[in-house]
Scaffold this active site. Structure first.
Site, PDB file in Angstrom:
ATOM      1  N   TYR A   1      -1.611   0.108  10.218  1.00 40.82           N
ATOM      2  CA  TYR A   1      -1.895  -0.569   8.949  1.00 40.82           C
ATOM      3  C   TYR A   1      -0.670  -0.497   8.040  1.00 40.82           C
ATOM      4  O   TYR A   1      -0.172  -1.519   7.545  1.00 40.82           O
ATOM      5  CB  TYR A   1      -3.120   0.076   8.276  1.00 40.82           C
ATOM      6  CG  TYR A   1      -3.306  -0.360   6.843  1.00 40.82           C
ATOM      7  CD1 TYR A   1      -3.539  -1.698   6.535  1.00 40.82           C
ATOM      8  CD2 TYR A   1      -3.239   0.563   5.797  1.00 40.82           C
ATOM      9  CE1 TYR A   1      -3.696  -2.105   5.219  1.00 40.82           C
ATOM     10  CE2 TYR A   1      -3.396   0.160   4.482  1.00 40.82           C
ATOM     11  CZ  TYR A   1      -3.621  -1.178   4.202  1.00 40.82           C
ATOM     12  OH  TYR A   1      -3.762  -1.571   2.896  1.00 40.82           O
TER      13      TYR A   1
ATOM     14  N   THR B   1       0.822  -1.206   0.000  1.00 40.59           N
ATOM     15  CA  THR B   1       0.000   0.000   0.000  1.00 40.59           C
ATOM     16  C   THR B   1       0.859   1.259   0.000  1.00 40.59           C
ATOM     17  O   THR B   1       1.962   1.264   0.556  1.00 40.59           O
ATOM     18  CB  THR B   1      -0.889   0.006   1.267  1.00 40.59           C
ATOM     19  OG1 THR B   1      -1.472   1.303   1.420  1.00 40.59           O
ATOM     20  CG2 THR B   1      -0.102  -0.293   2.530  1.00 40.59           C
TER      21      THR B   1
HETATM   22  C1  UD1 Z   1      -6.703   5.428   2.928  1.00 34.42           C
HETATM   23  C2  UD1 Z   1      -5.679   5.260   3.979  1.00 34.42           C
HETATM   24  C3  UD1 Z   1      -4.418   4.790   3.347  1.00 34.42           C
HETATM   25  C4  UD1 Z   1      -4.674   3.483   2.632  1.00 34.42           C
HETATM   26  C5  UD1 Z   1      -5.809   3.669   1.656  1.00 34.42           C
HETATM   27  C6  UD1 Z   1      -6.231   2.364   1.041  1.00 34.42           C
HETATM   28  C7  UD1 Z   1      -6.221   6.839   5.797  1.00 34.42           C
HETATM   29  C8  UD1 Z   1      -5.806   8.073   6.508  1.00 34.42           C
HETATM   30  N1  UD1 Z   1      -5.488   6.506   4.711  1.00 34.42           N
HETATM   31  O1  UD1 Z   1      -6.219   6.361   1.965  1.00 34.42           O
HETATM   32  O2  UD1 Z   1      -3.435   4.617   4.317  1.00 34.42           O
HETATM   33  O3  UD1 Z   1      -3.533   3.078   1.930  1.00 34.42           O
HETATM   34  O4  UD1 Z   1      -6.919   4.207   2.316  1.00 34.42           O
HETATM   35  O5  UD1 Z   1      -6.680   1.509   2.023  1.00 34.42           O
HETATM   36  O6  UD1 Z   1      -7.169   6.177   6.180  1.00 34.42           O
HETATM   37  N2  UD1 Z   1     -12.157  12.162   2.301  1.00 34.42           N
HETATM   38  C9  UD1 Z   1     -13.154  13.077   2.602  1.00 34.42           C
HETATM   39  N3  UD1 Z   1     -14.319  12.606   3.133  1.00 34.42           N
HETATM   40  C10 UD1 Z   1     -14.554  11.280   3.370  1.00 34.42           C
HETATM   41  C11 UD1 Z   1     -13.537  10.344   3.039  1.00 34.42           C
HETATM   42  C12 UD1 Z   1     -12.346  10.833   2.520  1.00 34.42           C
HETATM   43  O7  UD1 Z   1     -12.989  14.286   2.414  1.00 34.42           O
HETATM   44  O8  UD1 Z   1     -15.654  10.926   3.860  1.00 34.42           O
HETATM   45  C13 UD1 Z   1     -10.903  12.650   1.681  1.00 34.42           C
HETATM   46  C14 UD1 Z   1      -9.656  12.368   2.478  1.00 34.42           C
HETATM   47  O9  UD1 Z   1      -9.394  13.401   3.379  1.00 34.42           O
HETATM   48  C15 UD1 Z   1      -8.603  12.258   1.353  1.00 34.42           C
HETATM   49  C16 UD1 Z   1      -9.382  11.674   0.194  1.00 34.42           C
HETATM   50  O10 UD1 Z   1     -10.759  11.945   0.470  1.00 34.42           O
HETATM   51  O11 UD1 Z   1      -8.163  13.530   0.976  1.00 34.42           O
HETATM   52  C17 UD1 Z   1      -9.217  10.174   0.056  1.00 34.42           C
HETATM   53  O12 UD1 Z   1      -9.467   9.558   1.316  1.00 34.42           O
HETATM   54  P1  UD1 Z   1      -9.722   7.986   1.467  1.00 34.42           P
HETATM   55  O13 UD1 Z   1     -10.605   7.515   0.370  1.00 34.42           O
HETATM   56  O14 UD1 Z   1     -10.145   7.740   2.882  1.00 34.42           O
HETATM   57  O15 UD1 Z   1      -8.307   7.335   1.193  1.00 34.42           O
HETATM   58  P2  UD1 Z   1      -6.888   7.745   1.798  1.00 34.42           P
HETATM   59  O16 UD1 Z   1      -7.021   8.369   3.112  1.00 34.42           O
HETATM   60  O17 UD1 Z   1      -6.131   8.467   0.743  1.00 34.42           O
END
Ligand code: UD1
Length: 332
Positions: free
Chosen positions: A142, A118
């Protein structure tokens, strides 16, 4: 004739997509999954054995009984906030299970190993796009549990004839175009999954975590890749190792990213309705921008994206979500 491929976690979201592609090209498959988050309906090909990838004796007997030639190791716990609350469970399910699996491989002379890692191993990268040789400094259990697995695999490869491809996934989303399998993790927190649930009325709103990042619209940028392209990377990794290709650690991303607002605009456009969106503060541990340097995998495996289109990613995710609503279930 090639041997059987052992796929751990093949009933899960990404594993089931790879199983489908391997099955379609006629590979013999045995899938080992404890069904803790996966679903037996997601396994479209091969024999499913319910059990743990960390069960040395079970893996050893599967390798023997099925004449296993290669191992694709997807089985893992993957929810970052949960890993913060239950670190030992993550080290057990991810690191210790990988250790037992590697011991069974070493014991049985398996020398082809493909590992699901990852981008979380990079933590908060100093430079983006982030290359495979960038410092690995995970910021949650993780990521640490996956990095520790990477080290074991690399050390074993140094000490034996095991060859591996370790794939560091960026933000995976979407599902196969036919929509038979997809992502159904309960209590999802990943952006496209959450947005799809909001669109289908399964949640009342979506929060944007942070609007003051130094990005083009203030929201976080991620390298979203379609699960079908990721599946293709695994098939190519297998082909590469089968013909004697060298071990490698490879990012799987497109090399460019979308902001949270761009993702949500796409979801609203494809869905045809405005979603209830609220702006919220930053989520702890989120980097502003995470984008893969993506040329190495193209060079080493000849991998080329075919689904590099945010609208397509979002459309397949929304289709899957609405199918799941229809049948009241799904697979993970
Ligand atoms: C997450 C994990 C990362 C992992 C990946 C795949 C965290 C902090 N990071 O990536 O370590 O490798 O999943 O399993 O959990 N966002 C919103 N609202 C939401 C959800 C997300 O604004 O309800 C934003 C987040 O702040 C980020 C982007 O969307 O900027 C992507 O977030 P997300 O889909 O959760 O993935 P990552 O955090 O990048």
């Amino acid at each position: 004739m090639p041997g059987t491929i052992l796929v751990t976690g093949g009933a899960g979201y990404i594993g089931s997509h790879v199983v489908r592609r391997l099955g379609e090209r006629g590979e013999r498959l045995v899938i080992l999954d404890d069904l803790s988050t996966g679903n037996r309906d997601a396994v479209l090909h091969g024999d499913l054995v319910v059990g743990s990838a960390g069960d040395f004796h079970l893996v050893q007997s599967l390798i023997r009984d099925y004449a296993v030639e290669a191992v694709l190791h997807f089985a893992a716990s993957t929810v970052v906030p949960e890993s913060v609350e239950q670190p030992l469970a993550y080290y057990r399910n991810n690191t210790l299970a990988t250790h037992a699996l590697l011991e069974a491989c070493a014991d049985s002379g398996i020398n082809i190993f493909i590992f699901s890692s990852t981008a979380a191993v990079y933590g908060l990268p100093e430079e983006v796009p982030v290359a495979e040789d960038a410092p690995t400094r995970p910021i949650n259990p993780y990521g640490s549990s996956k990095l520790a697995s990477e080290w074991m695999i690399q050390d074993l490869a140094e000490a034996s004839d095991l060859r591996h491809i370790t794939l560091r996934y960026f933000n995976v989303a979407g599902c196969e175009p036919e929509g038979r399998i997809g992502q159904s993790t309960p209590d999802a927190h990943l952006l496209i999954k959450v947005a799809s649930e909001v669109a289908l009325g399964k949640r009342d709103h979506l929060a944007i975590y942070g609007t003051d990042y130094p990005t083009r619209d203030g929201t976080g940028v991620r390298d979203y890749i379609h699960v079908e392209d990721l599946a293709d990377a695994h098939l190519r990794a297998l082909d590469h190792l089968r013909v004697g290709g060298a071990s490698a650690v490879l990012n799987v991303g497109y090399g460019h990213g979308a902001t949270v607002r761009e993702v949500l605009d796409t979801v609203q456009r494809v869905h045809g309705r405005t979603l209830p969106i609220q702006e919220a503060g930053r989520r702890a541990g989120d980097p502003a921008t995470l984008i893969a340097q993506a040329d190495k995998i193209q060079r080493v495996l000849g991998w080329q994206p075919h689904y590099d289109d945010l609208e397509l990613i979002v459309r397949t995710a929304l289709d899957w979500e609405s199918r799941m609503s229809g049948k009241g279930g799904g697979n993970d």
